[in-house]
Structures are given as structure tokens and as C-alpha cells.
Design an enzyme around this catalytic site. Structure first.
Site, mmCIF file in Angstrom:
data_model
loop_
_atom_site.group_PDB
_atom_site.id
_atom_site.type_symbol
_atom_site.label_atom_id
_atom_site.label_comp_id
_atom_site.label_asym_id
_atom_site.label_seq_id
_atom_site.Cartn_x
_atom_site.Cartn_y
_atom_site.Cartn_z
ATOM 1 N N SER A 108 0.843 -1.193 0.000
ATOM 2 C CA SER A 108 0.000 0.000 0.000
ATOM 3 C C SER A 108 0.878 1.242 0.000
ATOM 4 C CB SER A 108 -0.892 -0.001 1.243
ATOM 5 O OG SER A 108 -1.446 1.278 1.483
ATOM 6 N N SER A 109 0.350 2.318 -0.530
ATOM 7 C CA SER A 109 1.089 3.586 -0.541
ATOM 8 C C SER A 109 1.294 4.149 0.856
ATOM 9 C CB SER A 109 0.350 4.619 -1.404
ATOM 10 O OG SER A 109 -0.959 4.854 -0.896
ATOM 11 N N CYS A 110 0.586 3.609 1.855
ATOM 12 C CA CYS A 110 0.738 4.120 3.219
ATOM 13 C C CYS A 110 2.082 3.729 3.829
ATOM 14 C CB CYS A 110 -0.407 3.662 4.110
ATOM 15 S SG CYS A 110 -0.381 1.908 4.518
ATOM 16 N N TYR A 137 -0.775 -0.845 10.053
ATOM 17 C CA TYR A 137 -0.838 -1.554 8.772
ATOM 18 C C TYR A 137 0.421 -1.267 7.961
ATOM 19 C CZ TYR A 137 -2.690 -2.898 4.161
ATOM 20 O OH TYR A 137 -2.874 -3.472 2.928
ATOM 21 N N LYS A 141 3.290 -3.886 6.405
ATOM 22 C CA LYS A 141 3.585 -3.983 4.974
ATOM 23 C C LYS A 141 5.060 -3.671 4.679
ATOM 24 C CE LYS A 141 -0.192 -5.442 3.183
ATOM 25 N NZ LYS A 141 -0.216 -6.743 2.470
ATOM 26 N N HIS A 180 -13.057 1.685 2.889
ATOM 27 C CA HIS A 180 -12.254 2.838 2.517
ATOM 28 C C HIS A 180 -13.158 3.957 2.011
ATOM 29 C CE1 HIS A 180 -9.012 -0.304 2.323
ATOM 30 N NE2 HIS A 180 -8.374 0.658 2.939
#
Length: 316
Positions: A108-110, A137, A141, A180
Site C-alpha cells: 500500500s502507498s501508506c 498496517y 507492509k 475505505h
């Protein structure tokens, strides 16, 4: 990649995993494996090891994760860090032990710092602090990305990580407690529309900027990574364009046909101010998204309407 290569898709019932399964099937891949969470608990290391030693897949695509929006991340931080680490670590280690040559890890971009320069480049990983609302999260990742990089470095295997921007599309999660922002908006505007165009309350100020990628485009990026040995360990996957949450809300409102008021609840958090991906590495290799946001939202809403009776508390 042979069409009869044995490919295990972890999380094949989810939005991303099912899109990958559909795309591969359409392209003629005929030896796909999927197990539901009831059939295989990916949090259980022994179960995963037994499954891998029995099936011996040639490729693993890890689209399995515990996911959710700001509310879910905020309410269940332990589950978000621990369960995601258990799932990915069990899969990655079992892949190594069973000599799986290609592993595609989806993140994920997070994973990138909250205040990193925009657009987000892969080089920005671990250069600053994360967004607090989803750091649990994100940390999980990041460990998956680094584990795949370590295997690539130490054992020379084709383990690659793809970091998608915000994904949406058919088979999305429309539960307002865990969804989301985009699917949550679709459901809120739809329910308000059929409730005499009642006002819709949305979190935050509407000023943060977000990038969205239709899930079928993400599936095509996975196929691209499957059919090519990518030269680096980490790639962003997105459109390279973004818009404000307010613009997103107005776009969804128009597609759905809601005529009521939008109320912005500024007592609720905004999250990261901006998250735009630099997708030049994937573009340079030859992959690019195909479905623009308006068309993708329309496709998603059409699917929502076709399946609305299966969602709890949706008034139809």
C-alpha cells in the site's frame, strides 16, 4: 510464464485477489489455486507450511491482508499490525522453504512517510515518520517489502513488491465501519438518494488529496510483474494523478444522482494531506493504467446496485 503454471493467489476472494483471478483466467491461465480463510488460515504458520509443501506452487501472489479505513485502523491497531505480519511472513517464509521462484507481494502507498515530498518515490521508504492513523498496517507492509528484498538479495529469487495507490472497484467492501473512503461514499450517497436525498455527512475537511486506481488496472500490473522479471524489488502502481476528497465526493454524488447537501465533519481526522504516487518506474517498463476515475466509479456503482441486496442495512 506458462499458461499452465501453478499459481497460488492468497486472498483470491477479496477485491484485489478476485480481480487478479478474473484477469489471469481471461488470459488463459488454467492452473490457479485459491483457498478461503476457512479452508486455510494464513495466520497459522504450520497450516501454511503444510499447504505449500503439498501444492508446490510455482508462483505466489500475496493479495491477502486485513484491510480497512481510518476508523478500522484506529480501533484495531494490534490486529492490523499482527495479523498482517503473520499472513505475509508465513507466506514469504513458506515460499522460500518450498523453492517458489516468483513471489508478488502487494502492499500500500501508506508505507511512505506522512509528509514525504510529492509525488511519492520508492526511494522515500523509511526516510521519515508514518501517518499515525494507519501506521500499524504500514509497518506490517514495510516488513513484507523488506523480507522480499532480503530474499531477492540473499537467494536471487524473483520476489517483487508492488505498492498500489488507493484501490477501488467491483467486489469492494461497502461496510461503513470498515470500508475505505470511495466505497463508503458510494454507499452513503446511494442511501441518502433513496432516502429523499437526505444530507450526507463526510469525515474531515475535504481538502486532502488522493489518487485512485481501478482494481482491474491493479490486476493488469500484477500480470505485468508475472510475465516479466522486474529489475528492482519495489514498484509503485497508480495513475500518477490525484484530486481532493471534496472533488471525489462531488464526482460520486453526480454519478449516483444525489441532490442533497454534503456536510463536512471537521471534528473527524483528515489523514495524510496528500498521497500521490510517482509511477514513472512502471511506466518506463511499459505498464500504464487504462481506466479513468469517472468510468471506474460508474463501473463500481453499477456493481454495487447489482449486489446491493447482499449488503446489510442497505435500503433498496
Amino acid at each position: 510464464m506458462d499458461k499452465d503454471s501453478k499459481i497460488y493467489i492468497a486472498g483470491h476472494n477479496g477485491m484485489v485477489g478476485s480481480a487478479i483471478w478474473r484477469t489471469l483466467s481471461t488470459l488463459g491461465f488454467n492452473n490457479l489455486i485459491g483457498k478461503s480463510s476457512k479452508e486455510l488460515d494464513l495466520r497459522n504458520q504450520q497450516e501454511v507450511l503444510d499447504f505449500m509443501s503439498q501444492e508446490k506452487p510455482e508462483v505466489i501472489i500475496d493479495a491477502a491482508a486485513r484491510v480497512g479505513g481510518i476508523l478500522a485502523n484506529n480501533d484495531y491497531p494490534y490486529q492490523f499490525i499482527m495479523e498482517n505480519m503473520q499472513i505475509q511472513n508465513n507466506l514469504i517464509d513458506a515460499a522460500l522453504q518450498n523453492n517458489v521462484q516468483k513471489f508478488i507481494f502487494l502492499g500500500s502507498s501508506c508505507i511512505y512517510p506522512k509528509l514525504a515530498q510529492q509525488p511519492l518515490k520508492e526511494d522515500y521508504l523509511l526516510t521519515d515518520s508514518l501517518e499515525p492513523t494507519n501506521e500499524w498496517y504500514a509497518i506490517a507492509k514495510i516488513t513484507g517489502v523488506k523480507a522480499c528484498e532480503a530474499i531477492r538479495k540473499q537467494f536471487g529469487k524473483d520476489f517483487v513488491s508492488l505498492m498500489p495507490t488507493n484501490l477501488y472497484g467491483t467486489h469492494d467492501n461497502f461496510d461503513l465501519n470498515t470500508s475505505h473512503v470511495l466505497p463508503a461514499m458510494i454507499r452513503k450517497f446511494h442511501e441518502a438518494k433513496i432516502n429523499n436525498h437526505a444530507p450526507v455527512s463526510l469525515w474531515g475537511s475535504g481538502t486532502p488529496m488522493r489518487e485512485f486506481l481501478f482494481v482491474d488496472d491493479m490486476a493488469r500490473a500484477v500480470v505485468f510483474a508475472l510475465e516479466n522479471r522486474l529489475p528492482d524489488y519495489l514498484y509503485n502502481v497508480g495513475t500518477g494523478t490525484d484530486l481532493t476528497i471534496k472533488q471525489l465526493a462531488e464526482t460520486i454524488q453526480k454519478i449516483i444522482g444525489h441532490k442533497g447537501e454534503i456536510i463536512w465533519d471537521t471534528s473527524k481526522p483528515d489523514g495524510t494531506p496528500r498521497k500521490l504516487m510517482d509511477v514513472s518506474k512502471m511506466h518506463d517498463l511499459g505498464w500504464k493504467h487504462q481506466i479513468e476515475l469517472h468510468d471506474g466509479i460508474q463501473k463500481t456503482y453499477d456493481w454495487f446496485l447489482e449486489n446491493a441486496t447482499t449488503f446489510k442495512q442497505v435500503k433498496m
